[in-house]
Scaffold this motif. Structure first.
Motif, PDB file in Angstrom:
ATOM      1  N   GLN A 186       0.831  -1.203   0.000  1.00  0.00           N
ATOM      2  CA  GLN A 186       0.000   0.000   0.000  1.00  0.00           C
ATOM      3  C   GLN A 186       0.871   1.262   0.000  1.00  0.00           C
ATOM      4  OE1 GLN A 186      -3.454   0.117  -0.123  1.00  0.00           O
ATOM      5  NE2 GLN A 186      -3.195   2.330  -0.398  1.00  0.00           N
ATOM      6  N   LYS A 187       2.015   1.182   0.720  1.00  0.00           N
ATOM      7  CA  LYS A 187       2.946   2.317   0.764  1.00  0.00           C
ATOM      8  C   LYS A 187       3.510   2.596  -0.627  1.00  0.00           C
ATOM      9  CE  LYS A 187       7.138   3.927   3.085  1.00  0.00           C
ATOM     10  NZ  LYS A 187       8.252   3.571   3.999  1.00  0.00           N
ATOM     11  N   ASP A 190       0.771   4.226  -2.730  1.00  0.00           N
ATOM     12  CA  ASP A 190       0.569   5.633  -2.368  1.00  0.00           C
ATOM     13  C   ASP A 190       1.673   6.512  -2.951  1.00  0.00           C
ATOM     14  OD1 ASP A 190      -1.625   4.831  -0.948  1.00  0.00           O
ATOM     15  OD2 ASP A 190      -0.630   4.857   1.006  1.00  0.00           O
TER      16      ASP A 190
END
Length: 790
Positions: A186-187, A190
């Protein structure tokens, strides 16, 4: 050859029909016997060639297994619809097409052997990143919508460009990560969202060939020429500044050709001037008017017959001329627009009014050199594009009106930014009054209690320099003529030639001894009326032709005189004014940042400037006398810098002239107002008028009891009347002496009385010069001249 050759991508491409075959495996379990039999046949075909399911990247397999691939794809490419549908099977980010409908193949064949199929709006630099976004969708479930409409541009048999929209079906694809594929967190996601253009970051998260693409895509293609042509016309019209580009009008022709499906057409425009009831050319590179032909403008009555005049101007409706030659014979010269078209070789045409609720604004003209290709039927296609053309012309007219106003403001009635707020305020009040039905009056613009500053850098001896340049030019011209008459006297001895030589000698002596203002006019008339007719007469003598040609070649075409030294003088004045004004304008930007004030400058024989500073101009409760003192010091320093800059570039000028600088100090606040008739600011009141009188006369004033002008080369002259001004400026001078701007030879002198003005004094001090900007040494004027001449 491998599909992946010469392609850098996170996807290793493999053609595979696994997903499609899985679909047929499901159909094989159907209750319908026909469907089951067909599915089994396709599965059986694929079973013998496992590479069709497992995937391959060798292009040669597409050829060797073409028959089997055709069987597998037979439902996707129906033979019944093959002449109607435009469809292909391919792999993404690649021009490789391995199956296509018959209609697609015919379109490509018609386009010609040298045509290369290419997706026009696929950004090649972004294909790597686009592939990564597809992986994010397929493998990680992120719904990144990067869907954009992609197009092919393909010409037909007549060369008319058609636009085809491509819709991709990716149902039969799968993407599998390799062992080398970093897992996206997810990092990571993003971080990628805010870094679309950071290719290195995308390559770090998705290394080349870290995922395997297995499958194929089906492209369903649709002819959207009409829609795209309208869109292109809209885009062309929206784009600013393109009328200056010659390629604009050609691209405009191109989109109309696509819209109408006719290769042989051109587009022209005529603007309607309502005030003068005329048609006018549109300004721009390549812009034509077939209604006007070679004319810049023409009255509407002279450009149209009564029927077409009424049709365009009164009814605002289009009309067509399908056969110009036939109509030309029938009209017998009574239809000016038909005559104009016939003269230009036009065979068919459509005229469409560009009109809004206020009436006609212009005419769009579409023409062809083939009869009947433009007619009342295909003219209906213009209905979809006319609203965009009307909107563009409305915007263009508004922009032109604004531009005209802006040019007038800039060139004729420039309003300085420091006082613009007051004009804006009054303009708003004017509009407000009009909107409320009241009598609108533009109130007087005035500023009270402001302090004036005036300065000039003036060219010394400009009249003498001009007279000397004129004398030298006239001497050259007279000697050239004298030489010709002395030569003709040797060939043909006539007393009149001797008389001309005598007259020329008399003028030459006058130039050397007592050049007067009217000498130039007298000599010019003598040469024009007496000499030149004779020169044309004796031109028949062969031995004189070369000398007479040389003489006339030396005469300037524009001013019709020999213009060598005077050109040098005029060019020098222009260059001095340009450079000094440019420096002053540049320095003014800095001064405005210190504290806002009014500024204006004028080019004469040198550059003058006015400045006004005070509370009423800034409209803020912030003015303090310190800002006036600061501006006075700034002005004195800039005058020194202008002197330095001038003498550093003096050697570049055609004529070496000297300059003298002067500052006028007025210590009492005064009032100024904007003169609407003269479009400039002027002082108010009788007492304040004294300031204007001094400004106009002081640079010609003499030091009291002498014949010496108060202004002098190499010196700054500061004219004032009050003792407190003297003390103030002596402080500034002392400061600038410490900075090596000014010398130590300060003198205070009294001025002879001017008309209606007495009691003026002046501080004179020499400027210290540098040979160039890097030079740390400093010189007096005399030292500098010696250095320059050394």
């Amino acid at each position: 050859m491998d599909i992946n050759d010469n392609i850098e991508s996170p996807l290793n491409l493999q053609v595979s029909f696994n997903k499609l075959l899985e679909h047929y495996e499901t159909l094989a379990k159907s209750d319908e016997a026909f469907i089951v039999a067909k599915a089994n046949r396709i599965l059986e075909t694929a079973e013998h060639y496992p590479e069709l399911r497992e995937g391959f990247s060798d292009v040669s397999i597409l050829k060797t297994r073409a028959k089997e691939i055709s069987i597998i794809l037979q439902d996707s490419f129906s033979s019944i619809l093959t002449k109607n549908e435009i469809k292909t099977a391919s792999v993404p980010f690649h021009n490789l097409i391995f199956n296509a409908s018959e209609r697609f193949r015919n379109i490509i064949k018609t386009a010609g052997d040298d045509f290369e199929l290419d997706i026009k709006n696929m950004p090649k630099d972004d294909t790597y990143i686009i592939a990564c976004t597809i992986i994010l969708n397929f493998c990680y479930g992120y719904n990144l919508n990067f869907k954009r409409p992609f197009y092919y541009e393909i010409p037909d048999a007549n060369g008319v460009l058609h636009y085809y929209k491509i819709l991709y079906n990716a149902d039969f694809t799968e993407i599998v990560p390799t062992k080398n594929a970093p897992k996206i967190t997810q990092k990571d996601y993003d971080e990628l969202l805010d870094n679309f253009e950071n290719i290195e970051l995308w390559k770090e998260k998705f290394p080349p060939n870290s995922y395997i693409f297995k499958g194929f895509v089906i492209s369903n293609i649709f002819d959207v020429t009409d829609d795209q042509s309208i869109s292109n016309i809209k885009s062309s019209l929206i784009s600013k500044g393109k009328r200056k580009d010659e390629s604009f009008i050609e691209s405009f022709h191109e989109v109309f050709r696509s819209l109408l499906g006719i290769n042989d057409i051109k587009v022209g425009f005529s603007i309607f001037n309502k005030e003068e009831n005329t048609f006018e050319h549109v300004y721009g590179a390549g812009m034509n008017s077939f209604l006007l032909g070679d004319l810049e403008s023409a009255s509407c009555g002279d450009s149209l017959c009564s029927w077409s005049y009424n049709r365009l101007l009164k009814e605002n409706k289009y009309f067509s001329v399908s056969d110009v030659d036939k109509t030309f014979k029938k009209a017998k010269g009574r239809a000016p627009h038909i005559t104009s078209l016939h003269k230009q070789g036009v065979k068919s045409a459509i005229f469409a009014p560009i009109a809004n609720d206020d009436g006609l604004m212009g005419v769009i003209e579409i023409v062809s050199n083939k009869p009947q290709v433009l007619n009342s039927i295909n003219a209906n296609k213009l209905v979809d594009v006319m609203p965009f053309i009307v909107s563009a012309v409305e915007r263009s007219k508004n922009e032109e009106a604004n531009l005209i106003e802006a040019i007038i403001q800039k060139e004729c009635t420039s309003i300085h930014p420091s006082v613009h707020w007051q004009f804006e305020k009054e303009a708003k009040n004017f509009i407000k009054a009009e909107m409320n039905g009241k009598q609108a009056i533009f109130s007087k613009i005035a500023f009270e209690n402001i302090y004036p500053l005036y300065g000039q850098i003036d060219i010394k001896g400009s009249s003498e320099a001009r007279n000397n340049a004129t004398r030298l030019d006239l001497t050259l011209q007279l000697n050239a003529v004298k030489n010709i008459f002395e030569k003709v006297s040797e060939i043909e001895s006539l007393p009149i030639y001797e008389q001309f030589v005598y007259q020329i000698d008399d003028y030459l002596e006058g130039l050397n001894t007592h050049f007067q203002v009217d000498s130039e006019q007298q000599i010019s008339e003598f040469i024009k009326q007496d000499i030149e007719p004779v020169l044309k007469h004796i031109y028949a003598i062969d031995d004189l032709k070369v000398h007479i040609d040389a003489y006339f070649d030396s005469i300037d075409d524009k001013v019709d005189v020999l213009y060598n030294h005077r050109r040098d003088y005029d060019n020098t004045i222009a260059m001095i004014n340009k450079e000094m004004a440019s420096l002053l304008d540049k320095k003014q930007v800095e001064a405005q940042q210190m504290y806002p004030h009014y500024f204006e400058r004028f080019k004469t024989d040198g550059v003058e400037h006015n400045m006004y500073i005070g509370e009423s101009i800034t409209k803020e409760d912030s003015f303090n006398p310190i800002y006036l003192y600061n501006l006075r010091l700034w002005q004195l320093q800039v005058m020194c810098e202008m002197e330095n800059t001038y003498y550093q570039m003096q050697s570049e000028f055609p004529v070496a002239l000297d300059v003298a600088s002067m500052i006028l100090v007025f210590n009492q606040p005064l009032s100024i107002s904007f003169r609407m008739d003269e479009k400039q600011f002027d002082v108010d009141g009788t007492y304040n008028a004294r300031y204007e009188i001094v400004k106009k006369r002081v640079d010609k004033a003499y030091i009291k009891g002498t014949n010496t002008r108060v202004t002098d080369k190499g010196k700054i002259t500061i004219v004032y009347s009050q003792k407190q001004d003297e003390r103030e400026y002596l402080r500034y001078i002392k400061f600038l002496q410490s900075k090596n701007y000014l010398d130590t030879d300060v003198e205070i002198v009294e001025l002879q009385d001017l008309q209606a003005v007495t009691g003026l004094k002046a501080i004179r001090v020499s400027v210290l010069y540098h040979k160039n900007e890097e030079d740390k040494a400093f010189y007096t004027y005399d030292d500098l001249m010696k250095e320059i001449k050394a």
